[in-house]
Scaffold this motif. Structure first.
Motif, short mmCIF file in Angstrom:
data_model
loop_
_atom_site.label_atom_id
_atom_site.label_comp_id
_atom_site.label_asym_id
_atom_site.label_seq_id
_atom_site.Cartn_x
_atom_site.Cartn_y
_atom_site.Cartn_z
N ASP A 196 7.08 -21.32 -28.43
CA ASP A 196 7.16 -22.41 -27.45
C ASP A 196 7.05 -23.77 -28.12
O ASP A 196 7.76 -24.71 -27.76
N ALA A 197 6.16 -23.89 -29.10
CA ALA A 197 6.02 -25.16 -29.83
C ALA A 197 7.31 -25.49 -30.59
O ALA A 197 7.73 -26.65 -30.65
N TYR B 129 10.41 -24.57 -29.74
CA TYR B 129 11.39 -25.03 -28.76
C TYR B 129 11.08 -26.47 -28.32
O TYR B 129 11.99 -27.29 -28.17
N HIS B 130 9.81 -26.76 -28.13
CA HIS B 130 9.41 -28.11 -27.71
C HIS B 130 9.79 -29.13 -28.79
O HIS B 130 10.35 -30.19 -28.49
N ARG B 131 9.47 -28.81 -30.04
CA ARG B 131 9.83 -29.72 -31.14
C ARG B 131 11.34 -29.91 -31.21
O ARG B 131 11.81 -31.01 -31.42
N THR C 98 13.50 -29.80 -28.90
CA THR C 98 13.98 -30.61 -27.78
C THR C 98 13.49 -32.05 -27.85
O THR C 98 14.29 -32.97 -27.69
N TYR C 99 12.20 -32.23 -28.10
CA TYR C 99 11.61 -33.56 -27.99
C TYR C 99 11.30 -34.25 -29.32
O TYR C 99 11.17 -35.47 -29.34
#
Length: 65
Positions: A19-20, A22-24, A26-27
């Motif tokens: 999840d981290a 994917y977050h990185r 994206t953002y």
């Protein structure tokens, strides 16, 4: 066929959760190695990941200065 890694493998190598990762991606994409988009899947070239990780280690960062 050339081997590719999925985001779970790269996250494991980086010591973060999927999840981290994917977050990185994206953002904060500068915090992830470049990826290859294959349809709806994200894949990573192992050599590119290794080079990116080497460049982004503390030692690698000092070498650029």
């Amino acid at each position: 066929m050339t081997e590719t890694w999925d985001i779970e493998k790269v996250a494991e190598l980086m010591g973060i959760t999927k999840d981290a990762a994917y977050h990185r991606r994206t953002y904060r994409p500068e915090l992830m190695p470049p990826a290859i988009k294959v349809g709806r899947f994200i894949r990573f070239d192992p050599e590119t990941v290794r080079a990116w990780m080497k460049e982004h280690t503390e030692q690698g960062m000092h070498d650029r200065a």
